[in-house]
Design a protein around this motif. Sequence first.
Motif, PDB file in Angstrom:
ATOM      1  N   TYR A 101       0.842  -1.203   0.000  1.00  0.00           N
ATOM      2  CA  TYR A 101       0.000   0.000   0.000  1.00  0.00           C
ATOM      3  C   TYR A 101       0.874   1.249   0.000  1.00  0.00           C
ATOM      4  CZ  TYR A 101      -3.537   3.363   1.631  1.00  0.00           C
ATOM      5  OH  TYR A 101      -4.373   4.445   1.767  1.00  0.00           O
ATOM      6  N   HIS A 135      -1.978   1.342  -3.265  1.00  0.00           N
ATOM      7  CA  HIS A 135      -3.127   0.442  -3.324  1.00  0.00           C
ATOM      8  C   HIS A 135      -2.910  -0.782  -2.437  1.00  0.00           C
ATOM      9  CE1 HIS A 135      -4.958   2.337  -6.978  1.00  0.00           C
ATOM     10  NE2 HIS A 135      -3.707   2.745  -7.115  1.00  0.00           N
ATOM     11  N   ARG A 136      -4.005  -1.329  -1.930  1.00  0.00           N
ATOM     12  CA  ARG A 136      -3.956  -2.627  -1.280  1.00  0.00           C
ATOM     13  C   ARG A 136      -3.609  -3.715  -2.297  1.00  0.00           C
ATOM     14  NH1 ARG A 136      -7.584  -4.046   3.060  1.00  0.00           N
ATOM     15  NH2 ARG A 136      -8.016  -2.266   4.423  1.00  0.00           N
ATOM     16  N   SER A 160      -4.584  -6.748  -4.348  1.00  0.00           N
ATOM     17  CA  SER A 160      -5.898  -7.206  -4.794  1.00  0.00           C
ATOM     18  C   SER A 160      -5.797  -7.897  -6.146  1.00  0.00           C
ATOM     19  CB  SER A 160      -6.868  -6.024  -4.905  1.00  0.00           C
ATOM     20  OG  SER A 160      -8.083  -6.416  -5.510  1.00  0.00           O
ATOM     21  N   LYS A 217      -8.280   2.777   3.944  1.00  0.00           N
ATOM     22  CA  LYS A 217      -9.648   2.811   3.425  1.00  0.00           C
ATOM     23  C   LYS A 217      -9.673   3.246   1.965  1.00  0.00           C
ATOM     24  CE  LYS A 217     -12.078   3.906   7.761  1.00  0.00           C
ATOM     25  NZ  LYS A 217     -12.838   4.949   8.484  1.00  0.00           N
ATOM     26  N   TYR A 219      -7.295   4.690  -1.688  1.00  0.00           N
ATOM     27  CA  TYR A 219      -6.083   4.393  -2.448  1.00  0.00           C
ATOM     28  C   TYR A 219      -5.745   5.595  -3.312  1.00  0.00           C
ATOM     29  CZ  TYR A 219      -9.913   3.021  -5.546  1.00  0.00           C
ATOM     30  OH  TYR A 219     -11.078   2.994  -6.257  1.00  0.00           O
ATOM     31  N   ARG A 244     -15.738  -2.681  -1.445  1.00  0.00           N
ATOM     32  CA  ARG A 244     -14.347  -2.252  -1.590  1.00  0.00           C
ATOM     33  C   ARG A 244     -14.131  -1.117  -0.587  1.00  0.00           C
ATOM     34  NH1 ARG A 244     -13.563  -1.108  -7.842  1.00  0.00           N
ATOM     35  NH2 ARG A 244     -11.410  -0.713  -7.210  1.00  0.00           N
ATOM     36  N   SER A 245     -13.709   0.038  -1.079  1.00  0.00           N
ATOM     37  CA  SER A 245     -13.556   1.181  -0.187  1.00  0.00           C
ATOM     38  C   SER A 245     -14.954   1.661   0.228  1.00  0.00           C
ATOM     39  CB  SER A 245     -12.816   2.293  -0.930  1.00  0.00           C
ATOM     40  OG  SER A 245     -12.622   3.412  -0.145  1.00  0.00           O
ATOM     41  N   ARG A 248     -14.854  -0.166   3.216  1.00  0.00           N
ATOM     42  CA  ARG A 248     -14.918  -1.287   4.166  1.00  0.00           C
ATOM     43  C   ARG A 248     -13.894  -2.383   3.880  1.00  0.00           C
ATOM     44  NH1 ARG A 248     -17.753   1.526   7.855  1.00  0.00           N
ATOM     45  NH2 ARG A 248     -19.902   1.920   7.258  1.00  0.00           N
ATOM     46  N   TRP A 249     -13.635  -2.641   2.580  1.00  0.00           N
ATOM     47  CA  TRP A 249     -12.759  -3.737   2.160  1.00  0.00           C
ATOM     48  C   TRP A 249     -13.196  -5.043   2.833  1.00  0.00           C
ATOM     49  CZ3 TRP A 249     -10.162  -2.531  -2.002  1.00  0.00           C
ATOM     50  CH2 TRP A 249      -9.830  -1.191  -2.220  1.00  0.00           C
ATOM     51  N   ASN A 250     -14.463  -5.356   2.648  1.00  0.00           N
ATOM     52  CA  ASN A 250     -15.056  -6.516   3.312  1.00  0.00           C
ATOM     53  C   ASN A 250     -15.936  -7.274   2.323  1.00  0.00           C
ATOM     54  OD1 ASN A 250     -16.295  -8.395   4.932  1.00  0.00           O
ATOM     55  ND2 ASN A 250     -17.113  -6.930   6.404  1.00  0.00           N
TER      56      ASN A 250
END
Length: 509
Positions: free
Chosen positions: A124, A129-130, A132, A282, A284, A357-358, A360-362
């Motif tokens: 990141y 960015h995370r 993914s 949260k 990017y 996604r953003s 929560r990324w859940n």
Amino acid sequence: MSKTLILAHDIGTTGNKASLYNEFGEVLGSAFYGYETSYPQVGWAEQNPQDWWRAVCITSKELLAKTKVSPKEIACVTFSGQMMGCVFLDQKGRVLREAIIWADMRAEQEAEDLLNKLSMEKVYRTTGHRISSSYSGAKIMWVKRHEPEVYRQTYKILNAKDYLVYQLTGQLATDYSDASGTNVFDLVNKRWSAEIIDAWGMDADKLPSVYPSTQVIGEVAAHAVEETGLAFGTPVVIGGGDGCCAGVGVGVVTEGDAFNYIGSSAWIAVATEKPVFDPEMKTYTWAHLDPDKYSPNGTMQSAGASYQWVRDQLYSSEYAKAKETGQSIYELMNEHAAKSMPGANKLLYLPYLMGERSPRWNPSARATFLGLHMTHTRQDMTRAVMEGVAFNLKIILDTFLKADIEIDRMWVLGGGAKGKLWRQILADIYEVDISVPCVLEEATSMGAAVAGGIGIGLLRDFSIAKQWVKHSELIVPSRDNRRIYREMYGAFEEAYHQLLPIYSRLFKL
């Protein structure tokens, strides 16, 4: 003959739109040609790069004919393109397989492989960015693992617009904005990250050279003249990724400028001097078209998609009639939502129809109506969906505000920008003025056109984008609604966190 016209191609998911601009930002005409996406398996999404090229050729010729413009009047050709994909070319420039596009999520294991080598925070902080499977890097590694012969034959890996630049000029390259969608690009130092390349086991020489979005990569080559109708030697500026182009297209070019796109998904993006590295990751950050700036961003999954769900589930009969008569079902839905009071009679909607996604990324999060009562109507539910999407986007906005980015006005684009009620809800919940451009559909190609004009010296710098975008309406937040929405926003945040164990439990069933 004066050369003051810019031809901008916008390579989207459903088709290519070619638009012709003069030096004042006026659209002289446009042409569209569609193409298909294939879904070979669940979670896979591919397109044929030759379809993109065919679309560019057809729209170029159609636009020249429609506007009666001579090819010699075109000062440059430039591009905006769908991001986070990959096209595999051999040494002769032949496409080795279908392009894997942004919507493809097959490379979960390859993303996990990188996470096992480098921490999420490390990647990141390097790329913005995370880790993914959405990004090009994981998709490239999927091909290396599952299609080794394709990978072995690969000379260069390009993104959508880059392939079309290659077809026009014979040059292999990408720009900073598209490179920032790979999970492999060092965002601050503007180069491929050797550490990530080594950790993934990727071959660095298969990645293209990287340039600013304003770079003149080459000229229209002799082999492309007949197919496109363009003049031999016309400069080709590489342009940028579509999301980054959209920001420039509404004048988001100086610190604190912001825009909100509401389509099936939705995002908020700003322009900054430095990347925003959120402690909770949260949001990017993309590379901006301006090489001296960045474009922090947060994208949620189900914005307009939530409204479409309401359309299909609560307005199915009216929708069928509307299709027969050619009327807009959304006008009826907006009228219904306007009959519900702000706060939707204390009804909350959490917009997680496809996970999130953003911010929560859940992936296990699920959509929820909370607080339903016998007295609630579909008017309330329709309004609650609009408000729920806005609450979710406000979390992204607040992340930028916490990073000391001052935002007092937000441009709004996309289908969600067409309804006055939703625009007012956004202004009330964000507590910022909402601006609406005169033309909602041209932002991405306009951003590319600005980059093109700067690249050839026709335009001075990116500040010209503020003159190009024309303002049609300003929506001011309602003071009366501020207290209601602040209380509902607090309940929205608390509701999500209270439901986390339930989401996890349901996901495991």
